[in-house]
Design a protein around this motif. Structure first.
Motif, short mmCIF file in Angstrom:
data_model
loop_
_atom_site.label_atom_id
_atom_site.label_comp_id
_atom_site.label_asym_id
_atom_site.label_seq_id
_atom_site.Cartn_x
_atom_site.Cartn_y
_atom_site.Cartn_z
N THR A 2 101.57 127.50 -10.57
CA THR A 2 102.52 127.88 -9.38
C THR A 2 103.04 126.23 -9.27
N THR A 3 103.96 125.66 -9.54
CA THR A 3 104.29 124.07 -9.27
C THR A 3 105.29 123.76 -8.16
N ASP A 4 105.88 123.00 -7.61
CA ASP A 4 105.74 122.66 -6.70
C ASP A 4 107.47 122.10 -7.14
N SER A 5 108.76 122.60 -6.73
CA SER A 5 109.98 121.92 -7.26
C SER A 5 110.04 120.90 -6.37
N THR A 6 109.96 120.96 -5.56
CA THR A 6 109.90 119.03 -5.37
C THR A 6 108.72 117.49 -5.39
N ARG A 7 108.50 118.29 -6.82
CA ARG A 7 107.20 117.03 -7.11
C ARG A 7 107.82 116.69 -9.05
N THR A 8 107.76 115.96 -9.27
CA THR A 8 108.23 115.84 -10.18
C THR A 8 107.28 116.20 -11.72
N ASP A 9 107.74 116.57 -12.88
CA ASP A 9 107.07 116.49 -13.54
C ASP A 9 105.60 115.63 -14.04
N ALA A 10 106.22 114.48 -13.87
CA ALA A 10 104.88 113.13 -13.53
C ALA A 10 103.48 113.61 -12.61
N ALA A 112 101.78 116.74 -32.34
CA ALA A 112 101.97 117.31 -31.64
C ALA A 112 101.87 118.22 -30.94
N GLN A 113 100.18 118.13 -29.97
CA GLN A 113 99.04 119.10 -30.41
C GLN A 113 99.14 120.10 -29.10
N PHE A 114 99.76 121.18 -29.09
CA PHE A 114 99.62 122.04 -27.76
C PHE A 114 100.43 121.60 -26.40
N LEU A 115 101.92 120.81 -27.38
CA LEU A 115 102.93 119.85 -27.06
C LEU A 115 103.63 121.22 -25.55
N HIS A 116 102.64 121.92 -24.69
CA HIS A 116 103.61 122.53 -23.90
C HIS A 116 103.38 122.23 -21.56
N SER A 117 104.35 122.75 -21.70
CA SER A 117 104.45 122.41 -20.11
C SER A 117 104.86 123.58 -19.15
N MET A 118 104.20 123.73 -17.71
CA MET A 118 105.38 124.76 -16.90
C MET A 118 106.03 124.17 -16.13
N GLY A 119 106.43 122.89 -16.93
CA GLY A 119 107.45 122.24 -15.95
C GLY A 119 108.82 121.93 -17.17
N ASP A 120 109.47 120.99 -16.80
CA ASP A 120 110.77 120.91 -17.16
C ASP A 120 110.92 120.78 -19.03
N LEU A 121 110.58 120.91 -19.76
CA LEU A 121 110.20 120.37 -21.01
C LEU A 121 111.19 120.82 -21.78
N PRO A 122 112.19 119.48 -22.36
CA PRO A 122 112.81 120.18 -23.25
C PRO A 122 112.46 120.30 -25.00
N ARG A 123 111.06 121.26 -24.88
CA ARG A 123 110.20 121.10 -26.34
C ARG A 123 110.61 120.93 -27.63
N GLU A 124 111.91 122.39 -27.59
CA GLU A 124 113.02 121.55 -28.96
C GLU A 124 113.58 120.32 -29.13
N ARG A 125 114.60 119.71 -28.49
CA ARG A 125 114.72 118.61 -28.92
C ARG A 125 113.89 117.25 -29.33
N ILE A 126 112.70 117.46 -28.43
CA ILE A 126 111.82 116.41 -28.09
C ILE A 126 111.05 116.48 -29.64
#
Length: 213
Positions: A2-10, A112-126
Motif C-alpha cells: 500500500t502507499t501513503d497518499s501523503t507521500r510523493t512518489d519520489a 524502458a525496463q519495467f517502468l511500472h509504479s503503484m504511484g501516479d505514473l502516466p506511463r502511456e504519456r511517458i
C-alpha cells in the motif's frame, strides 16, 4: 503493498530502496542484453534506471548513457556502481519525475525496463515522449510485466498492458516505425520466501525508420 497518499512518489521509492542495501540483482535485464546484439553503440537513454545495472552494462559496451530515476537513493547507488565498474565518465545520472520532466536530447536507444509504479505514473504519456526522442534509425525497447506475481494481489491502479496495447498507445505516425519484436516470455523469479516461481513478461522493440516529427 500500500502507499501513503501523503507521500510523493519520489519519497515512496526512496523509502522502498532504503528497505535494504540493494533491491535488485545488480545484473542487466536479460532482454536488454539479448536485444542489443548487433546494435552500434551510440547515445542511450535508460528510463527508470534504478540502481544502474542496465546503464553500467551499456556503458561497458561503449554506449554514452543518460540514466534517470525518481529515487535519489537509487541514483546514488547507481553512481557508486558505475564508479566501481570504471564507467562513471560514460553515464549522466539525472533525477526526474518523468510525469513532470524528461531528459533532453536525441537518442539511438531508449530503454524502458519495467517502468511500472503503484504511484501516479502516466506511463502511456511517458512512453510517447520516449518515442519522440528516438533518433532516425534508433530503437525503442519497452519491457514490462504481463501479470502480477503469485504472491501479490492485483493492484487496480497499475495497468500491465500487452505489447499490442503499448504499441497502440504510442500513437506512432504511419510509415515511420517498424516493429522488430513483440513477444511474451517467461522467467524464473524467487518469491519472498526464496522459492522459484515463473513470471510472464513482455517486450516491444521498435526502430524509427523516418525522421518525421
Amino acid at each position: 503493498m500500500t502507499t501513503d497518499s501523503t507521500r510523493t512518489d519520489a519519497e515512496m521509492w526512496d523509502d522502498r530502496y532504503r528497505e535494504s542495501d540493494r533491491i535488485w540483482s545488480g545484473n542487466p535485464n536479460v532482454i536488454l542484453v539479448r536485444e542489443m546484439e548487433g546494435l552500434t553503440p551510440g547515445r542511450a537513454l535508460d528510463l527508470g534506471c534504478g540502481e544502474g545495472a542496465d546503464a553500467v552494462w551499456l556503458a561497458r559496451f561503449g554506449w554514452k548513457v543518460t540514466a534517470t530515476d525518481i529515487s535519489r537513493v537509487a541514483l546514488e547507488r547507481a553512481a557508486v556502481h558505475a564508479a566501481d565498474a570504471g564507467v562513471a565518465d560514460r553515464i549522466d545520472w539525472q533525477w526526474h519525475d518523468l510525469g513532470a520532466s524528461f531528459p533532453e536530447g536525441e537518442y539511438d536507444l531508449v530503454s524502458a525496463q519495467f517502468l511500472h509504479s503503484m504511484g501516479d505514473l502516466p506511463r502511456e504519456r511517458i512512453l510517447r515522449q520516449a518515442a519522440s526522442v528516438v533518433a532516425p534509425g534508433g530503437v525503442l525497447l519497452v519491457v514490462g510485466h504481463a501479470g502480477f506475481p503469485s504472491w501479490e494481489h492485483d493492484h487496480p491502479d497499475m495497468e500491465l498492458p500487452t505489447t499490442d496495447e503499448v504499441l497502440a498507445s504510442l500513437e506512432l505516425p504511419e510509415g515511420e516505425w517498424e516493429v522488430l519484436l513483440s513477444e511474451e516470455h517467461e522467467r524464473i523469479q524467487n518469491d519472498p520466501e526464496g522459492n522459484p516461481t515463473t513470471r510472464t513478461d513482455n517486450a516491444l522493440k521498435l526502430r524509427r525508420v523516418a525522421a518525421g516529427r
